[in-house]
Design a protein around this motif. Sequence first.
Motif, short mmCIF file in Angstrom:
data_model
loop_
_atom_site.label_atom_id
_atom_site.label_comp_id
_atom_site.label_asym_id
_atom_site.label_seq_id
_atom_site.Cartn_x
_atom_site.Cartn_y
_atom_site.Cartn_z
N SER A 58 0.84 -1.20 0.00
CA SER A 58 0.00 0.00 0.00
C SER A 58 0.88 1.25 0.00
CB SER A 58 -0.92 -0.03 1.23
OG SER A 58 -1.92 0.94 1.07
N LYS A 60 0.50 4.32 0.12
CA LYS A 60 0.27 5.47 0.98
C LYS A 60 1.08 5.42 2.28
CE LYS A 60 -4.11 4.26 0.98
NZ LYS A 60 -4.15 2.85 0.49
N ASP A 79 -0.74 -1.20 -4.19
CA ASP A 79 -2.10 -0.72 -3.96
C ASP A 79 -2.03 0.79 -3.96
OD1 ASP A 79 -4.65 -0.08 -2.72
OD2 ASP A 79 -3.57 0.01 -0.82
N ILE A 162 -9.15 5.58 11.60
CA ILE A 162 -8.56 4.64 10.64
C ILE A 162 -9.35 3.34 10.55
CG2 ILE A 162 -6.22 5.61 10.64
CD1 ILE A 162 -5.36 3.55 12.66
N HIS A 199 -11.45 -3.66 2.72
CA HIS A 199 -10.36 -3.17 3.59
C HIS A 199 -11.08 -2.58 4.79
CE1 HIS A 199 -6.76 -1.16 5.06
NE2 HIS A 199 -7.52 -0.10 5.21
N SER A 202 -7.17 -0.04 9.75
CA SER A 202 -5.72 -0.07 9.85
C SER A 202 -5.30 -0.25 11.30
CB SER A 202 -5.18 1.25 9.29
OG SER A 202 -3.84 1.16 8.95
N GLY A 238 -5.55 -4.23 3.45
CA GLY A 238 -4.41 -4.26 4.38
C GLY A 238 -4.92 -4.22 5.80
N GLY A 239 -4.17 -3.61 6.68
CA GLY A 239 -4.69 -3.35 8.01
C GLY A 239 -4.00 -4.05 9.16
N GLU A 273 -3.01 -6.09 0.60
CA GLU A 273 -2.56 -4.70 0.48
C GLU A 273 -1.90 -4.21 1.76
OE1 GLU A 273 -6.12 -2.50 -0.44
OE2 GLU A 273 -6.40 -3.47 -2.38
N GLY A 275 0.43 -2.29 4.30
CA GLY A 275 1.23 -1.06 4.31
C GLY A 275 2.11 -1.04 5.55
N ARG A 276 1.47 -0.67 6.66
CA ARG A 276 2.19 -0.47 7.92
C ARG A 276 3.05 -1.66 8.33
NH1 ARG A 276 -0.30 2.89 11.76
NH2 ARG A 276 -2.22 2.46 10.64
N ARG A 312 1.35 11.70 13.19
CA ARG A 312 0.55 10.69 13.89
C ARG A 312 0.27 11.01 15.36
NH1 ARG A 312 1.34 5.95 14.56
NH2 ARG A 312 -0.66 5.21 13.78
N TYR A 316 -3.71 11.36 15.84
CA TYR A 316 -4.39 10.19 16.45
C TYR A 316 -4.00 9.99 17.90
CZ TYR A 316 -4.08 9.03 11.42
OH TYR A 316 -4.09 9.05 10.05
N TYR A 372 3.36 5.99 7.30
CA TYR A 372 2.56 7.20 7.52
C TYR A 372 3.35 8.27 8.25
CZ TYR A 372 -0.86 3.70 6.22
OH TYR A 372 -1.51 2.70 5.56
N MET A 376 2.87 11.44 5.20
CA MET A 376 1.87 12.40 5.69
C MET A 376 2.52 13.73 6.09
SD MET A 376 -0.56 9.89 7.97
CE MET A 376 -1.76 11.10 8.49
N1 LLP Z 1 -5.69 -0.75 1.43
C1 LLP Z 1 -6.51 0.31 1.54
C2 LLP Z 1 -7.67 0.40 0.63
C3 LLP Z 1 -6.28 1.30 2.51
O1 LLP Z 1 -7.11 2.32 2.62
C4 LLP Z 1 -5.17 1.17 3.38
C5 LLP Z 1 -4.89 2.19 4.40
C6 LLP Z 1 -4.30 0.07 3.20
C7 LLP Z 1 -4.60 -0.88 2.23
C8 LLP Z 1 -3.09 -0.15 4.06
O2 LLP Z 1 -3.40 -0.29 5.40
P1 LLP Z 1 -2.28 -0.74 6.45
O3 LLP Z 1 -1.84 -2.11 6.09
O4 LLP Z 1 -1.16 0.23 6.36
O5 LLP Z 1 -2.97 -0.66 7.74
N2 LLP Z 1 -2.61 7.41 8.45
C9 LLP Z 1 -3.06 6.35 9.33
C10 LLP Z 1 -3.38 5.09 8.58
C11 LLP Z 1 -4.41 5.28 7.49
C12 LLP Z 1 -4.65 4.04 6.67
C13 LLP Z 1 -5.43 4.32 5.43
N3 LLP Z 1 -5.64 3.20 4.58
C14 LLP Z 1 -2.01 6.12 10.40
O6 LLP Z 1 -1.00 6.83 10.43
O7 LLP Z 1 -2.20 5.28 11.27
#
Ligand code: LLP
Length: 419
Positions: A58, A60, A79, A162, A199, A202, A238-239, A273, A275-276, A312, A316, A372, A376
């Motif tokens: 991911s 982002k 992603d 989130i 999804h 997170s 993801g998440g 997907e 990310g973190r 962050r 949050y 992030y 960000m």
């Molecule tokens: N797929 C989709 C559609 C998403 O919206 C996201 C995250 C991911 C995958 C990846 O999620 P992860 O594996 O990283 O949890 N800025 C916030 C987190 C926002 C997440 C947004 N979407 C933070 O700093 O905690």
Amino acid sequence: MHYFQYHDSELYCEEVPLRRIAESVGTPFYIYSHGTLKRHFEAFDGAFQGLERLVCYSAKANSSQAILRLFARLGGGLDIVSGGELFRGLQAGIAPGKIVYSGVGKRIDEIDYALQTGIRMLNLESVEELHLVHQRAETLGKRAPIAIRVNPDVDPLTHPYISTGLKKNKFGIDTAAALEAYRLAATLPWVDIVGIDCHIGSQITQAAPFRDALASLMELIRELAQTGIRIRTLDMGGGLGITYNDEQPPDPADYGKAVREALAGTELALILEPGRVLVGNAGVLVTRVLYRKTGDSKEFVIVDAGMNDLLRPSLYDAYHHVQPVVHPQGGARMVADVVGPICESGDFLARNREMAPVNSGDLLAVMSAGAYGYSMSSNYCSRLRVAEVMAAGNRFEVIRRRETYADLVAGESVPGFLA
Ligand code: LLP
């Protein structure tokens, strides 16, 4: 597991002392461990061994070219949530056929860019978007491979900002309406139904929400099959959470097991997907203490990184360990707020934190900042975005230079009537 360790009271990234990087590139900077990134990717991908799968990182979470390139080399896809991320992915050499695109607000130009590039799948989040994508596909003469992003109404038990898979969230289409959306999609000649997507949020630290979401999706896949709509690909989103403080998230192997059980006996191809979980603990923000100040009731440690560099904590109330880069010899521990230079009370990296004593000039490492963090960051208060560095073994290289004052005004112009 990550490769940020102390040796003789000094914090290292792999075999490089962080102090040495600070002397070379100045502060603040983000530092990423190549070995940790690689290890995280391999552990995550390995958890799904034997399944037909594609790990679409991911973007982002951290979209630096070096990181995208590394994951691409390890076989990963991407992603994305914007045209900008598509551009970044292509620049980094990721094959279009390995890119999936989610997002509630895709613009026409972004949809066209994705269709023309020939990405793997567009994850659609509303019926209006489905109509638009169909229309653009017809206009461009490019068939649109789609999935519907289903909102399974599962509580991910995470920070409300989130969590994304609850009915009250703006994301996806709820299960009953998704069935209708698929029926509609099946009648649209320029749309190819290839998958289903969800999804739910997170920083998820329990397996149950994933299991619930999977069960709900599998049920929908069965219902769709009964109406003659065959789903080939399941995109789990993801998440998966990480340890910032004392959280104990499922490890990728447990997560993999839950997914494996849900998919048993199906021929579904899997997209993930993450990310973190790949980048979060592979990066650290290094900052220098500018001043110490003792208020009436508080001790402040004022550092040269602020909320514009790592949002962050402010956004949050997120927890990040703050550790000395060089452990002080002796001295009483203290309780302090670690704050940045920005003109807002919300500009803090840690509050009421018990920590080793520090003095002006000392370096601090804000841990678990790989996800992030930079992505960000902003130029708020006309602060220069910081440098990013990657270390591998005993080498390190700047992967994004620190901005300059000239960068700040580079895109601006003064209107003729003010000349
Ligand atoms: N797929 C989709 C559609 C998403 O919206 C996201 C995250 C991911 C995958 C990846 O999620 P992860 O594996 O990283 O949890 N800025 C916030 C987190 C926002 C997440 C947004 N979407 C933070 O700093 O905690």
